[in-house]
Design a protein around this motif. Structure first.
Motif, short mmCIF file in Angstrom:
data_model
loop_
_atom_site.label_atom_id
_atom_site.label_comp_id
_atom_site.label_asym_id
_atom_site.label_seq_id
_atom_site.Cartn_x
_atom_site.Cartn_y
_atom_site.Cartn_z
N ALA A 1 25.08 -11.91 -5.45
CA ALA A 1 24.91 -13.10 -6.25
C ALA A 1 26.07 -13.48 -6.62
O ALA A 1 26.75 -14.65 -6.51
N ALA A 2 27.02 -12.65 -7.22
CA ALA A 2 28.35 -13.30 -7.65
C ALA A 2 29.19 -13.78 -6.79
O ALA A 2 30.14 -14.65 -6.95
N ARG A 3 29.03 -13.26 -5.55
CA ARG A 3 29.89 -13.98 -4.32
C ARG A 3 29.67 -15.30 -4.22
O ARG A 3 30.52 -16.21 -3.72
N HIS A 4 28.53 -15.95 -4.70
CA HIS A 4 28.21 -17.17 -4.58
C HIS A 4 28.31 -17.97 -6.28
O HIS A 4 27.67 -19.11 -6.43
N GLY A 5 28.80 -17.21 -6.88
CA GLY A 5 29.01 -17.79 -8.47
C GLY A 5 27.85 -17.70 -9.40
O GLY A 5 27.72 -18.35 -10.27
N ILE A 6 26.89 -16.64 -9.04
CA ILE A 6 25.71 -16.51 -9.77
C ILE A 6 25.24 -15.50 -10.34
O ILE A 6 25.97 -14.64 -9.86
N THR A 7 24.39 -15.08 -11.15
CA THR A 7 23.99 -13.98 -11.43
C THR A 7 22.55 -13.51 -11.00
O THR A 7 21.97 -14.47 -10.19
N THR A 8 22.33 -12.39 -10.90
CA THR A 8 20.88 -12.03 -10.22
C THR A 8 19.83 -12.63 -11.11
O THR A 8 18.93 -13.20 -10.52
N ARG A 9 20.08 -12.83 -12.24
CA ARG A 9 18.74 -13.92 -13.11
C ARG A 9 18.99 -14.97 -12.69
O ARG A 9 17.85 -15.69 -12.50
N GLY A 10 20.15 -15.75 -12.33
CA GLY A 10 20.50 -17.09 -11.86
C GLY A 10 19.57 -17.14 -10.29
O GLY A 10 18.79 -18.19 -10.42
N GLN A 11 19.66 -15.96 -9.51
CA GLN A 11 18.97 -16.14 -8.22
C GLN A 11 17.48 -16.18 -8.53
O GLN A 11 16.80 -16.59 -7.74
N LEU A 12 17.09 -15.29 -9.62
CA LEU A 12 15.53 -15.15 -9.84
C LEU A 12 15.02 -16.79 -10.26
O LEU A 12 14.03 -17.12 -9.54
N VAL A 13 15.74 -17.37 -11.13
CA VAL A 13 15.51 -18.74 -11.28
C VAL A 13 15.50 -19.41 -10.12
O VAL A 13 14.44 -20.45 -9.96
N LEU A 14 16.72 -19.54 -9.30
CA LEU A 14 16.55 -20.50 -8.26
C LEU A 14 15.33 -20.28 -7.16
O LEU A 14 14.91 -21.12 -6.73
N SER A 15 15.00 -18.81 -7.04
CA SER A 15 14.11 -18.37 -5.98
C SER A 15 12.91 -19.08 -6.58
O SER A 15 11.85 -19.53 -5.79
N ALA A 16 12.47 -19.05 -7.81
CA ALA A 16 11.22 -19.40 -8.41
C ALA A 16 11.13 -21.05 -8.29
O ALA A 16 10.21 -21.43 -7.86
N LEU A 17 12.28 -21.62 -8.28
CA LEU A 17 12.15 -23.33 -8.31
C LEU A 17 12.13 -23.61 -6.97
O LEU A 17 11.71 -24.54 -6.52
N GLN B 1 10.20 -25.88 -18.67
CA GLN B 1 10.93 -24.56 -18.96
C GLN B 1 10.21 -23.37 -19.68
O GLN B 1 10.32 -22.43 -19.21
N LEU B 2 9.30 -23.69 -20.29
CA LEU B 2 8.49 -22.61 -21.31
C LEU B 2 7.60 -21.83 -20.07
O LEU B 2 7.56 -20.64 -20.41
N ALA B 3 6.93 -22.68 -19.27
CA ALA B 3 6.05 -21.92 -18.23
C ALA B 3 6.84 -21.01 -17.38
O ALA B 3 6.62 -20.04 -16.98
N LEU B 4 7.95 -21.60 -16.99
CA LEU B 4 8.94 -20.99 -15.79
C LEU B 4 9.39 -19.62 -16.73
O LEU B 4 9.40 -18.45 -16.02
N GLY B 5 9.92 -19.72 -17.77
CA GLY B 5 10.15 -18.48 -18.63
C GLY B 5 9.18 -17.36 -18.76
O GLY B 5 9.32 -16.44 -18.37
N GLN B 6 7.75 -17.90 -18.89
CA GLN B 6 6.70 -17.05 -19.17
C GLN B 6 6.45 -16.29 -17.90
O GLN B 6 6.23 -15.17 -17.62
N ALA B 7 6.41 -17.25 -16.63
CA ALA B 7 6.39 -16.62 -15.43
C ALA B 7 7.22 -15.60 -14.90
O ALA B 7 6.83 -14.68 -14.29
N LEU B 8 8.44 -15.77 -15.43
CA LEU B 8 9.66 -15.08 -14.85
C LEU B 8 9.98 -13.69 -15.82
O LEU B 8 10.79 -12.84 -15.61
N GLY B 9 9.46 -13.65 -16.90
CA GLY B 9 9.64 -12.64 -18.00
C GLY B 9 10.92 -12.77 -18.53
O GLY B 9 11.52 -11.81 -19.13
N LEU B 10 11.24 -14.14 -18.94
CA LEU B 10 12.53 -14.51 -19.42
C LEU B 10 12.25 -15.30 -20.84
O LEU B 10 11.48 -16.10 -20.72
#
Length: 160
Positions: free
Chosen positions: A38-54, A63-72
């Protein structure tokens, strides 16, 4: 300390370890390589998790529903969305039904980065599970998914 992490694992310790330790150890080994991808593209694993969900959303979530769905938790998700927004990978738009609420939306650039990191992470996972038969790797994933879905206790903190 890093040398100790790369030292061979004593099979006697592994065979007596609890499930929590085994899952954490496996997650750490896989997670550090996935984070590098993930860092090779300037993001974190958590960032990839968020991008994948979106990227996979058929509908928009607050944002609240997304956080609940992802456990963040709210603070962790907000900080991650701030980073992704500064990088031009997401935008936060007002919810049409409540202008006080924001809805994160992936940008085209975000979709490109998400797809590239996903490809790298699939390679990482395939390498990590290379010692398993394909059916075993599939079973492992299915069992972990079942454990996560079946546990209805409230989460504690962020998943990453």
């Amino acid at each position: 300390m890093i040398g100790a992490m790369n030292a061979p694992v004593d099979p006697g310790c592994v065979s007596r370890a609890g499930l929590n330790w085994l899952l954490h150890r496996a997650a750490h080994k896989l997670g550090s390589v996935a984070q590098d991808a993930a860092a090779r593209h300037g993001i974190t694993t958590r960032g990839q998790l968020v991008l994948s969900a979106l990227a996979s959303e058929e509908y928009r979530r607050t944002q609240l529903a997304l956080g609940q769905a992802l456990g963040l938790d709210k603070t962790t998700l907000t900080a991650e969305l701030d980073r992704l927004e500064r990088a031009g990978l997401v935008v936060r738009e007002p919810d049409p039904t409540d202008r006080r609420v924001r809805v994160p939306v992936i940008t085209e650039r975000g979709r490109t980065v998400q797809a590239e990191v996903e490809e790298l992470q699939v390679e990482v996972e395939n390498d990590f599970t290379a010692g398993l038969e394909p059916a075993e790797a599939h079973c492992l994933r299915a069992l972990l998914e079942r454990l996560i879905v079946a546990d209805h206790r409230p989460g504690s903190g962020s998943c990453l």
